[in-house]
Design an enzyme around this catalytic site. Sequence first.
Site, PDB file in Angstrom:
ATOM      1  N   HIS A  81      -1.963  -5.881   1.033  1.00 23.01           N
ATOM      2  CA  HIS A  81      -2.938  -5.903   1.002  1.00 23.01           C
ATOM      3  C   HIS A  81      -3.246  -7.789   0.758  1.00 23.01           C
ATOM      4  CE1 HIS A  81      -6.957  -7.284  -0.204  1.00 23.01           C
ATOM      5  NE2 HIS A  81      -6.429  -7.433  -1.504  1.00 23.01           N
ATOM      6  N   ASN A  86      -1.456  -0.200   7.182  1.00 27.61           N
ATOM      7  CA  ASN A  86      -1.061  -1.626   7.559  1.00 27.61           C
ATOM      8  C   ASN A  86      -0.622  -1.927   6.286  1.00 27.61           C
ATOM      9  OD1 ASN A  86      -3.036  -2.337   6.287  1.00 27.61           O
ATOM     10  ND2 ASN A  86      -4.080  -3.888   7.504  1.00 27.61           N
ATOM     11  N   LYS A 145       0.971  -0.901  -0.114  1.00 24.11           N
ATOM     12  CA  LYS A 145       0.219   0.155  -0.198  1.00 24.11           C
ATOM     13  C   LYS A 145       0.682   2.213  -0.035  1.00 24.11           C
ATOM     14  CE  LYS A 145      -3.592  -2.379   2.894  1.00 24.11           C
ATOM     15  NZ  LYS A 145      -4.489  -2.167   4.236  1.00 24.11           N
TER      16      LYS A 145
END
Length: 147
Positions: free
Chosen positions: A115, A112, A9
């Site tokens: 993915h 986070n 990300k």
Amino acid sequence: MEKTFLMVKPDGVQRGLVGEIVKRFEQKGFQLIGSKLTVISREQAEIHYAEHKGKDFFERLVNFITSGPVFAMVWHGDQVITLSRTMIGKTNSLEAAPGTIRGDYAVHTNLNLIHGSDSPESAEREINNFFQPNEIFTYSKNIQEWI
Ligand code: IDP
């Protein structure tokens, strides 16, 4: 053998973690069969996160994932969908175990880093959302029989 869609990300790209993340999947024994640095459109992001439409974090999630380049990848291997999810770690950053990518490098659930598809159906849908068929390469490696 399965294929999965993994994506570093925008926070992972900004933090210079692309190499570290690719290294982990290579060293595990999976095969990289497609990759690109790309800025995803709002339309692609809404398709990708369709299951979260209507949730309170949806707008922020779409704004975040379109905010800068991502590193999109297709990986191939035995049980790669489940095993890559294990290597990524839990969604909630408070539960992501040390040794996982999120457990080692992420502090917040909304930043986070990565993915990973959660089923063969999502993997197929997500790969098609990000890659043309001619951007995916299958090739054999002699090391495969040792993995
Ligand atoms: P996953 O990325 O572990 O598969 P999903 O449930 O598919 O988790 O959620 C997609 C992304 O949406 C998460 O990675 C995270 O960035 C964000 N997200 C999920 N749940 C929350 C939440 O409760 N608050 C904020 N962000 C969330």
